[in-house]
Design a protein around this motif. Structure first.
Motif, PDB file in Angstrom:
ATOM      1  N   THR A 446       4.615  18.921  10.916  1.00  0.00           N
ATOM      2  CA  THR A 446       5.051  18.422   9.615  1.00  0.00           C
ATOM      3  C   THR A 446       5.722  19.553   8.834  1.00  0.00           C
ATOM      4  N   TYR A 631       9.903  14.946   4.795  1.00  0.00           N
ATOM      5  CA  TYR A 631       8.720  14.449   4.095  1.00  0.00           C
ATOM      6  C   TYR A 631       8.755  14.790   2.605  1.00  0.00           C
ATOM      7  N   THR A 635       3.291  14.672   0.825  1.00  0.00           N
ATOM      8  CA  THR A 635       2.894  14.720   2.236  1.00  0.00           C
ATOM      9  C   THR A 635       2.752  16.155   2.706  1.00  0.00           C
ATOM     10  N   GLU A 638      -0.549  17.510   1.363  1.00  0.00           N
ATOM     11  CA  GLU A 638      -1.699  16.983   2.100  1.00  0.00           C
ATOM     12  C   GLU A 638      -1.821  17.602   3.484  1.00  0.00           C
ATOM     13  N   ASP A 639      -0.716  17.823   4.153  1.00  0.00           N
ATOM     14  CA  ASP A 639      -0.745  18.466   5.462  1.00  0.00           C
ATOM     15  C   ASP A 639      -1.262  19.898   5.338  1.00  0.00           C
ATOM     16  N   HIS A 780      -5.609  13.371  -1.484  1.00  0.00           N
ATOM     17  CA  HIS A 780      -4.852  12.130  -1.317  1.00  0.00           C
ATOM     18  C   HIS A 780      -5.516  11.004  -2.108  1.00  0.00           C
ATOM     19  N   GLY A 813      -2.846   2.241   4.860  1.00  0.00           N
ATOM     20  CA  GLY A 813      -2.270   3.555   4.608  1.00  0.00           C
ATOM     21  C   GLY A 813      -1.044   3.477   3.721  1.00  0.00           C
ATOM     22  N   THR A 831       5.536   4.975   9.569  1.00  0.00           N
ATOM     23  CA  THR A 831       4.477   5.969   9.546  1.00  0.00           C
ATOM     24  C   THR A 831       3.633   5.750   8.309  1.00  0.00           C
ATOM     25  N   GLU A 833       0.141   6.947   6.082  1.00  0.00           N
ATOM     26  CA  GLU A 833      -0.586   8.191   5.833  1.00  0.00           C
ATOM     27  C   GLU A 833      -1.840   7.928   5.003  1.00  0.00           C
ATOM     28  N   ASP A 834      -2.908   8.668   5.313  1.00  0.00           N
ATOM     29  CA  ASP A 834      -4.053   8.757   4.409  1.00  0.00           C
ATOM     30  C   ASP A 834      -4.478  10.214   4.342  1.00  0.00           C
ATOM     31  N   GLY A 837      -4.461  12.135   7.891  1.00  0.00           N
ATOM     32  CA  GLY A 837      -3.299  12.269   8.761  1.00  0.00           C
ATOM     33  C   GLY A 837      -2.434  11.021   8.800  1.00  0.00           C
ATOM     34  N   PHE A 838      -1.674  10.868   9.912  1.00  0.00           N
ATOM     35  CA  PHE A 838      -0.708   9.791  10.061  1.00  0.00           C
ATOM     36  C   PHE A 838      -1.177   8.774  11.094  1.00  0.00           C
TER      37      PHE A 838
END
Length: 899
Positions: A446, A631, A635, A638-639, A780, A813, A831, A833-834, A837-838
């Motif tokens: 990511t 992204y 995102t 969060e990653d 998140h 998600g 895709t 997301e939460d 992850g994805f």
């Protein structure tokens, strides 16, 4: 030739008559309009009075009368009027079509002299574009040696530096071969121009890198324009430059996107605004812009147009079903017109823009060769031709392209040097780091340039890169060319040892050896045509050009029989020959040259290394380089959190304009990420800089406002974003205090204020964060609903990705990406997301059409389907969609749709 309209001032006619003599005409047009006889009579009187000939003509606006409605709509759009308020802007009849010679003669049967003048003018219009002679400005060296000698000197000097004083014999021979061809074709100044720009960038500490076919050239490598050794990679120089090509070389230079304007202005200063200009781009209508403009002309409410646009893809047309899904009646006359006219103007020119970085140079004034105008942006000049026009005229174009990935790398290197005392560059990063390749094999990419898309992430665990060249293949293989040619799965099977490496013909071993017998790169296709189909260099170059002209399918089709039959004659199986041609067609739409992929792989590996070993600095530089990449900032944050980096909130006492890294023992790598003031919506750069200058000094909200000079509205925005922590008990209290601030300039004593409000819950704080900044240090949004989701039997993304093949799954998600690739047979990929992850979902066409309204419009989506797990890649094949409820504080995410 001139057209006299209804005006009494005729003094200019005498001047024109004196200047142009018998070459000056007055045109008569007949369209059966009420004003025609009056205007024609006036023109004839003036012509007779001043001894000027009349000429017959017509105002042609469309080729046939059926296109009149399109012309009317475009006229309304141009004048920014609705159809009901167009007044006299539209033509009163449809007699403005292209007519034949017989009909033209009938219209002017009473005036043969004017018709004869028309014929004379047509015969004298002998100009051809081929008559325009373009000469590239010569780069003159101060020592007065020739440009060829100077280029040779710089190249050999660069070769000594590249190879530590001992260039290999192969590189020396290649350099000499290239220099001879460059001299023969008189392109030495082109290379010197690029070298001059690159050297200036280095002096200004601006990261840049040549890419594209220029990386096939040893001369470009030795001049420092490119970073790929073409001899080491066995790249095809003819892909870049050849005698048969009969066109100047195409050299692209990627530059830090936030500093590209400095380079552009340097070019203007160095070559002069009168001899340098940027290339234009004609922006054309797509369906959404067509709907918006045509709908406005038809007086359709903006709310209806917005609802309708959400049902449409970026590409394609509009159909009656789209109206139904938007809650509109497709049978209404207005809606029928909207669909008909919007579809009709798709791909029509909409407005003129500027090429991302294309420059042209001329020896003399540029306006003597190309039409030119001032751009809307200050200190820029733009020509009125597109890149295809430039290529047709064989005019050399320099592409100075902004690349956000270079901006990010430069900033990341600076952060690492500042905080850790480690000086890194792209050249000093080790290229064999095992941890990096382990990260790549898990598709943990990511934010990593070129390999962060869903398709790339799905390929990484299958391809399992183990060395740098694997990244070159990885970047190129996820393209329509290899996919449509059916080359991806055979390559993966051979790489995994599940299929033997075989060559359809022994002579192909040298061409396809490094890609296990499977053609993946554009250069390989060209080499293949030369090797097994006996294409001559000129034929191979024509094939390359026909591949590039992918919109004209007929140009490629003429190669089919020649290629296939010649391959079969050499003993290659018909099936493989057909596959090769299918791949060539795929390359036409978007095929990567190996040199292009290699240039990008250098940046991708450097970014991967930084993400792996310096996650805080990597994320910080990525956030400070936005907008860029695949992204959203939320995102990325969060990653970064999932990688163990602590996220610190925006705080006027500690935050600067940009995001920063701070020492933190609890954070991975010893550093935390602090969100910068730039992410507070509505705060401009000047206000952010003012806040930076005060930081820890202020003790109250009033003092902050008066010390920095920021507006009361800005203070409210800071309060909503939670940036005034330490100056008030909580956000609600801070916002209340901001409303009561006095706006006098002098500093006032802090007012006693006993009003305090209940603090926000963690869930509410996160919602406020997303609304005011788009990112949150609280995690998140879905993590605050996890217990609620778990009670409904809904797992998180991490759990889903560890489930076995064939398991039925229900999941909720945030939609961060919607894609419908052109080569995927209308399959839609999303895709979700939460906080963990994805989850990658797949919608077959029937399912997507059934739930299209929900699937296209919801930012929080509930899906149900069956897991498909293979090679550590997990996809959820969706067969049911629903709208999650009881998420009252949910803040809509912005997804990347249908790219």
């Amino acid at each position: 030739m001139a057209v006299l309209q209804e005006r009494e001032d005729t003094g200019h006619l005498k001047i024109m008559k004196q200047a142009f003599g018998n070459r000056f005409f007055m045109m008569i047009c007949r369209h059966k309009e009420a004003k025609d006889p009056i205007l024609e009579n006036r023109i004839r009187n003036h012509a007779k009075r001043y001894g000027i000939r009349t000429v017959a003509g017509q105002e042609i606006l469309y080729h046939c009368t059926s296109h009149r409605p399109v012309q009317d709509v475009l006229s309304c759009i141009r004048h920014r009027r609705s159809l009901s308020n167009c007044e006299n802007l539209l033509k009163p009849n449809a007699l403005h079509e292209l007519i034949g010679a017989d009909e033209f003669l009938n219209i002017f049967d009473d005036d043969p002299a004017s018709v004869q003048a028309t014929v004379e003018i047509a015969r004298n219009c002998s100009f051809r574009l081929e008559d325009v002679r373009y000469i590239y400005p010569e780069e003159i060296h101060s020592d007065r040696i020739s440009v060829v000698e100077y280029l040779r000197e710089l190249t050999h000097r660069g070769a000594l530096q590249r190879y530590s004083g001992r260039p290999p014999e192969a590189i020396s021979k290649q350099i000499e071969r290239e220099l001879q061809l460059i001299e023969e074709l008189e392109y030495a100044s082109h290379f010197l121009t690029m070298h001059r720009i690159v050297e200036w960038c280095k002096q200004q500490d601006i990261m840049c890198q040549g890419r594209g076919s220029a990386a096939n050239s040893a001369v470009c490598f030795c001049l420092g324009i490119t970073q790929i050794d073409p001899i080491d990679m066995d790249l095809l120089f003819e892909r870049f430059l050849s005698r048969e090509r009969d066109a100047p070389p195409d050299i692209d230079l990627d530059i830090e996107h936030e500093r590209r304007e400095e380079v552009i202005q340097h070019v203007y200063d160095a070559y002069g605004r009168d001899r340098a200009a940027m290339v234009a781009v004609v922006i054309r209508y797509r369906i959404r812009s067509a709907i918006r403009d045509v709908g406005t002309v038809l007086d359709i409410p903006a709310s209806e147009l917005q609802r309708l646009s959400k049902q449409l893809n970026s590409y394609g047309s509009i159909a009656p079903d789209d109206f139904v899904r938007a809650g509109l009646d497709p049978s209404l006359r207005t809606h029928c017109l909207l669909a008909e006219l919007s579809n009709a103007i798709i791909d029509f020119p909409r407005h003129l823009s500027i090429h991302p970085g294309g420059f042209v140079f001329t020896t003399g004034p540029i306006h003597e060769v190309i039409p030119v105008e001032n751009a809307t942006m200050p200190n820029r000049t733009v020509i009125q031709w597109e890149k295809d026009d430039i290529e047709a005229m064989k005019i050399f174009k320099v592409d100075l392209l902004g690349l956000g990935a270079l901006t990010q790398l430069h900033r990341c290197f600076e952060l690492i040097s500042q905080h850790r005392g480690i000086d890194l560059t792209m050249n000093s990063i080790p290229t064999d780091d095992e941890q990096v390749f382990a990260m790549l094999q898990k598709a943990d990419t990511t934010g990593v340039f070129q390999i962060e898309s869903r398709a790339q992430m799905s390929m990484l665990p299958r391809l399992k890169p183990e060395q740098w060249y694997d990244l070159v293949v990885q970047i190129a293989i996820v393209r329509p060319g290899p996919i449509s040619g059916g080359m991806v799965h055979p390559y993966l099977r051979r790489r995994a040892g599940e299929e033997a490496v075989e060559y359809p013909h022994p002579c192909l071993a040298s061409v396809l050896g490094k890609t296990l017998g499977i053609p993946i790169f554009q250069e390989q296709v060209i080499k293949l045509a030369m090797t097994v189909a006996d294409y001559q260099p000129g034929e191979a170059d024509q094939l390359r050009r026909d591949m590039a002209a992918w919109r004209r399918v007929d140009r490629l089709e003429r190669h089919r029989e020649k290629l296939v039959s010649r391959m079969v004659a050499k003993g290659i199986k018909q099936k493989f020959a057909e596959q090769v041609f299918d791949q060539i067609r795929g390359f036409g739409e978007y095929g990567f040259p190996e040199s292009h992929s290699a240039s990008f792989a250098l940046i991708a590996y450097a970014a991967s290394y930084l993400k792996c070993h310096y996650p805080a600095e990597f994320a910080c530089s990525l956030l400070n380089s936005q907008p860029m990449g695949f992204y959203s900032p939320s995102t990325i944050v969060e990653d970064t959190r999932r990688h163990g980096v602590r996220i610190l909130p925006i705080d006027v006492h500690f935050s600067r304009r940009d995001c920063t890294v701070e020492p933190c023992r609890e954070s991975t790598g010893g550093y935390a990420l602090r969100i910068g003031l730039r992410y507070v919506k509505g705060i401009n750069n000047k206000e952010a800089k003012s806040l930076e200058s005060t930081q820890i000094a202020v003790q109250s909200i009033e003092e902050l406002m008066h010390e920095t000079g920021i507006s009361k509205a800005t203070v409210k925005k800071l309060a909503e974003a939670g940036a005034l922590r330490g100056l008030a008990a909580n956000r609600r209290t801070a916002l209340w205090m901001a409303h009561g601030i006095r706006t006098r300039k002098e500093i006032l004593p802090t007012l006693e204020n006993s009003t305090e409000f209940r603090s926000l819950s963690l869930e509410e704080s996160t919602a406020w964060d997303y609304r005011s900044t788009g990112v949150s240090s609280n995690g998140h949004m879905l993590q605050h609903y996890r217990e609620q989701l778990r009670a409904q039997g809904l797992p998180d993304a991490k759990t889903v990705n560890n489930m076995p093949d064939g398991r039925r799954v229900r999941f909720v998600g945030a939609v961060i990406c919607r894609q419908r690739p052109a080569n995927a047979s209308s399959v839609v990929f999303m895709t979700l997301e939460d906080e963990t992850g994805f989850v990658n979902t797949v919608f077959w066409p029937r399912c997507f059409e059934r739930y299209s309204t929900l699937a296209k419009t919801l930012s929080l989506l509930g899906v149900e389907g069956t897991l498909q797990v293979a090679s550590n890649v997990v996809h959820l094949i969706v067969d049911h969609v629903w709208k999650p409820t009881d998420f009252s504080l949910w803040k809509d995410f912005r997804s990347r749709n249908f790219h």
